[in-house]
Scaffold this active site. Structure first.
Site, short mmCIF file in Angstrom:
data_model
loop_
_atom_site.label_atom_id
_atom_site.label_comp_id
_atom_site.label_asym_id
_atom_site.label_seq_id
_atom_site.Cartn_x
_atom_site.Cartn_y
_atom_site.Cartn_z
N LYS A 16 12.15 -1.31 2.80
CA LYS A 16 10.97 -1.93 2.22
C LYS A 16 11.29 -2.41 0.80
O LYS A 16 11.81 -1.65 -0.03
CB LYS A 16 9.81 -0.94 2.17
CG LYS A 16 9.24 -0.56 3.53
CD LYS A 16 8.50 -1.71 4.18
CE LYS A 16 7.78 -1.27 5.44
NZ LYS A 16 7.01 -2.37 6.07
N ARG A 38 0.83 -1.21 0.00
CA ARG A 38 0.00 0.00 0.00
C ARG A 38 0.86 1.26 0.00
O ARG A 38 2.07 1.21 0.27
CB ARG A 38 -0.91 0.02 1.24
CG ARG A 38 -0.12 -0.03 2.55
CD ARG A 38 -1.01 -0.09 3.76
NE ARG A 38 -0.23 -0.16 4.99
CZ ARG A 38 -0.56 0.42 6.12
NH1 ARG A 38 -1.68 1.11 6.21
NH2 ARG A 38 0.19 0.30 7.19
N GLU A 84 12.13 -9.74 6.77
CA GLU A 84 10.81 -9.82 7.39
C GLU A 84 9.75 -10.24 6.39
O GLU A 84 9.66 -9.68 5.29
CB GLU A 84 10.47 -8.44 7.98
CG GLU A 84 9.16 -8.38 8.73
CD GLU A 84 8.96 -7.02 9.40
OE1 GLU A 84 7.83 -6.74 9.83
OE2 GLU A 84 9.94 -6.23 9.48
N ASP A 123 11.15 -1.82 16.36
CA ASP A 123 10.77 -1.18 15.10
C ASP A 123 9.55 -0.30 15.38
O ASP A 123 8.43 -0.63 15.00
CB ASP A 123 10.47 -2.25 14.06
CG ASP A 123 9.94 -1.68 12.74
OD1 ASP A 123 10.34 -0.55 12.40
OD2 ASP A 123 9.13 -2.35 12.09
N ASP A 165 12.20 -5.76 4.64
CA ASP A 165 10.81 -6.14 4.85
C ASP A 165 10.13 -6.24 3.49
O ASP A 165 9.90 -5.24 2.82
CB ASP A 165 10.10 -5.10 5.71
CG ASP A 165 8.68 -5.52 6.07
OD1 ASP A 165 8.25 -6.63 5.67
OD2 ASP A 165 7.98 -4.74 6.76
N ASP A 206 8.93 3.22 14.75
CA ASP A 206 9.23 4.51 14.16
C ASP A 206 7.99 5.27 13.71
O ASP A 206 8.11 6.35 13.12
CB ASP A 206 10.18 4.33 12.97
CG ASP A 206 9.58 3.46 11.86
OD1 ASP A 206 8.56 2.78 12.11
OD2 ASP A 206 10.14 3.44 10.74
N LYS A 218 15.32 -0.09 8.16
CA LYS A 218 14.46 -1.16 7.66
C LYS A 218 14.03 -0.80 6.25
O LYS A 218 13.29 0.16 6.04
CB LYS A 218 13.24 -1.38 8.56
CG LYS A 218 12.48 -2.64 8.16
CD LYS A 218 11.43 -3.03 9.16
CE LYS A 218 10.13 -2.34 8.88
NZ LYS A 218 8.98 -3.00 9.56
N CYS A 277 5.09 -1.80 14.79
CA CYS A 277 3.85 -1.04 14.78
C CYS A 277 3.35 -0.89 13.35
O CYS A 277 4.09 -1.12 12.40
CB CYS A 277 4.04 0.34 15.42
SG CYS A 277 5.24 1.40 14.57
N THR A 321 12.10 3.26 8.96
CA THR A 321 11.70 2.63 7.70
C THR A 321 12.07 3.49 6.50
O THR A 321 11.86 4.70 6.50
CB THR A 321 10.18 2.38 7.69
OG1 THR A 321 9.84 1.53 8.80
CG2 THR A 321 9.75 1.71 6.39
N LEU A 366 1.03 2.02 10.93
CA LEU A 366 1.12 3.48 10.85
C LEU A 366 0.31 4.06 12.00
O LEU A 366 -0.89 4.33 11.87
CB LEU A 366 0.62 3.98 9.50
CG LEU A 366 1.68 4.09 8.41
CD1 LEU A 366 1.06 4.60 7.13
CD2 LEU A 366 2.84 4.98 8.84
N LYS A 387 3.02 -7.16 17.03
CA LYS A 387 2.37 -5.87 16.81
C LYS A 387 1.03 -5.90 17.55
O LYS A 387 0.25 -6.84 17.37
CB LYS A 387 2.15 -5.60 15.33
CG LYS A 387 3.44 -5.31 14.56
CD LYS A 387 3.16 -5.05 13.09
CE LYS A 387 4.46 -4.74 12.34
NZ LYS A 387 4.25 -4.64 10.88
N ASP A 401 6.02 -11.87 10.46
CA ASP A 401 5.21 -10.72 10.86
C ASP A 401 3.73 -10.99 10.61
O ASP A 401 3.01 -11.39 11.52
CB ASP A 401 5.67 -9.46 10.12
CG ASP A 401 4.87 -8.23 10.49
OD1 ASP A 401 4.08 -8.27 11.45
OD2 ASP A 401 5.01 -7.19 9.81
#
Length: 363
Positions: A162, A24, A218, A320, A190, A322, A160, A295, A135, A297, A267, A243
């Protein structure tokens, strides 16, 4: 300290720049806020992001779950009867983990206030400070290098990255980032379920051959593809972190027993809050498996709850958290203290929230 009302509202916080993953693209934190009021005047706050592509929860479903199911099950109960409240919360409806997490967080906030202690001390009190990664959203390699160097200039030692949109471009991204930041910066990947197991093995081995020294990868494959993730774990030297495959304590047991991953990512929005997260911590400790705390967003509100959990438990070795650092502004007074990569918990009762600006309460 009896629950006399539960209010639901919304908060909108712009991000510093769009957050992009294999699943997304998001430009705002647009989350549900919960406020639990008590007859003593104490107030507990919780938060839930609508992350439909991961949890299946939307703003409407979260608000509806709280107002139409959870509220009536716990209204009038005394916070001192905490276990019974939590049982009722869990049984109020199936799934809907984000809605449950928001209420769970608000209840733990009140539980700490009841005993005039910060939540992290009630849960274990292992540490007060921790460091988080930050991230780097998936973009063209040049932009990801720029974002990585910006983070390093701010003192971050762990990034991290993406990936998961295009296997060959992902390798180019990692080539460019590792060359730019040097060997002293820790890199985590990730893929957000974006690779097949064969692609993951191919990409990770390529990076191993190049000496990229990736800390872990991840969720390389689809959440339900435990056999595929197990194949990746067995065929690479790099650690694999589960995850999206882990929502419940039962999921954690299945992952660990099948050796489908090396590390478990907790999470609160997946577990339904702190109560089930504590169970996953206990399971991981029993099997000698490390955990990371992550977490969605989220604003500082719900991330503060995750910070307290991480501060309480030694089995959580990787952080993680952030989310607040990605926000353009912070409307929350109190809570955990974020100074770039350094996070500190306060010793205020509960989670230490003082005030939250900009909430639009439902009528």
């Amino acid at each position: 300290m009896k629950i006399i009302d539960i209010k639901v509202g919304r908060i909108l916080i712009p991000l510093k720049k769009p957050f992009k993953t294999a699943l997304r693209t998001v430009e705002h934190v647009n989350n549900i806020i919960v406020k639990i009021e008590t007859d003593t005047g104490h107030v507990g706050y919780g938060e839930a992001p609508p992350t439909g592509v991961i949890t299946g929860d939307t703003r409407g479903s979260i608000a509806g779950a709280i107002k139409e199911h959870i509220k009536n099950n716990i209204l009038g109960m005394d916070i001192a009867n905490f276990e019974e409240i939590m049982i009722r919360l869990e049984k109020s409806l199936v799934k809907n983990t984000s809605a449950k997490a928001a209420v769970d967080i608000a209840l733990y906030d009140l539980f700490g206030q009841l005993y005039n202690a910060p939540v992290y001390k009630l849960l274990g009190g292992y540490r007060k400070e921790m460091t988080t990664d930050i991230t780097v959203s998936v973009n063209d390699p040049e932009e990801m290098v720029k974002d990585s160097m910006d983070a390093v200039s701010r003192g971050f030692k762990t990034l991290k990255i993406k990936v998961g949109k295009n296997i060959n471009l992902d390798l180019q991204r990692m080539d460019a980032i590792r060359e730019a930041v040097g060997d002293d910066i820790h890199l985590r990947l990730d893929a957000n379920q974006g690779w097949s197991s064969k692609e993951a093995i191919y990409a990770i081995k390529k990076m191993e051959d190049k000496g990229f020294n990736i800390e872990f990868v991840e969720q390389p494959v689809k959440a339900e593809d435990l056999e595929g993730m197990k194949a990746v774990t067995e065929n690479v030297s790099t650690l694999i972190l589960a995850d999206e495959s882990v929502f419940s304590p039962k999921d954690a047991i299945e992952i660990i027993r099948n050796r489908a991953a090396d590390i478990i990512n907790i999470k609160l929005m997946k577990t339904g809050g702190i109560r089930n997260a504590l169970r996953i911590c206990a399971i991981a400790e029993m099997y000698g498996v490390e955990c990371m705390i992550g977490c969605m967003l989220e604003s500082k509100l719900s991330v503060t709850a995750a910070v307290h959990l991480a501060a309480a438990k030694s089995v959580i070795t990787k952080v993680d958290l952030d989310g607040p650092l990605l926000c353009k502004e912070d409307p929350i007074e109190g809570g955990a203290i974020f100074q770039d990569y350094k996070i500190t918990v306060s010793d205020d009762p509960g989670f230490g929230f003082k005030n939250i600006d900009g909430i639009i309460w439902d009528s």
